[in-house]
Design an enzyme around this catalytic site. Sequence first.
Site, short mmCIF file in Angstrom:
data_model
loop_
_atom_site.label_atom_id
_atom_site.label_comp_id
_atom_site.label_asym_id
_atom_site.label_seq_id
_atom_site.Cartn_x
_atom_site.Cartn_y
_atom_site.Cartn_z
N LYS A 83 1.08 -1.29 -0.02
CA LYS A 83 -0.17 0.20 0.03
C LYS A 83 0.84 1.30 0.02
O LYS A 83 1.73 1.45 0.90
CB LYS A 83 -0.71 0.20 1.30
CG LYS A 83 -2.24 0.24 1.15
CD LYS A 83 -2.90 0.25 2.51
CE LYS A 83 -4.28 0.44 2.39
NZ LYS A 83 -4.92 0.69 3.68
C1 E4P Z 1 -8.41 1.48 3.62
O1 E4P Z 1 -7.62 0.55 3.19
C2 E4P Z 1 -8.20 2.05 5.01
O2 E4P Z 1 -7.37 1.24 5.97
C3 E4P Z 1 -9.50 2.13 5.41
O3 E4P Z 1 -10.74 1.76 4.70
C4 E4P Z 1 -9.77 3.70 6.18
O4 E4P Z 1 -11.05 3.55 6.80
P1 E4P Z 1 -11.28 4.58 8.14
O5 E4P Z 1 -11.94 6.00 7.66
O6 E4P Z 1 -12.52 3.87 8.77
O7 E4P Z 1 -10.29 4.67 9.03
#
Ligand code: E4P
Length: 222
Positions: A83
């Site tokens: 990522k």
């Molecule tokens: C995606 O890969 C992220 O980890 C995630 O969906 C972030 O979500 P949040 O807004 O609930 O922290």
Amino acid sequence: MKLFLDTAHLAHIETASGWGILDGITTNPTLAAKEGLEFEELIERITAIVPGPVSAEVVAEDRDEMVRQGQALRKIADNVVVKVPMTQEGIAAGARLVEMGHPINVTLVFSAAQAILAANIGATFVSPFLGRVDDIANDGLHLLAEIVETYVVQGYDTEVLAASMRHPQHVVDSARIGADASTMPFEVMERLFNHPLTDIGNERFTQDWNAYQQALAERRSE
Ligand code: E4P
């Protein structure tokens, strides 16, 4: 639409894996920090449970270090997806990682313009954060629709991974709009199962079955 869990919590991952519906995992530094394990060990343990893509995020600020971190993460298991953040350094690192043959997920995407950059470097996934857009009184689903439409028109191969799900309706709407995958907290995935009429129906079937068996037993004993 594939269903991913957005968590690094091993017990939740094991439970969802047991349901037979878990296609992959996304993690981020915030989620990893809650688990109290070394990051590499955590990712290794997740990949041992889930055969699908497991996104693990780089945390460096410059492209060279991001590439080094990404390469190291990819050594943990074949299903690790690196990522990278949606920044100039992240995109530059992502482009190099893709050239080396590594799958990447471009995260923290909040506009269709950013999603075009992710697709153009050959990312495997792009992650628009719907919930965080809604949190600031904008329309996360509109963003998702714009990205999906652009990707269809352009014939991009990058999969749209709808992220930051806040509730089951986000998941349903993401599927209707045409997201390839959706990643959600364990609690949201759990709630996908629920409907009060299912509970009432199951209770009624159990009661009726038990009454039926009791009536048969009584008839046999006459
Ligand atoms: C995606 O890969 C992220 O980890 C995630 O969906 C972030 O979500 P949040 O807004 O609930 O922290």
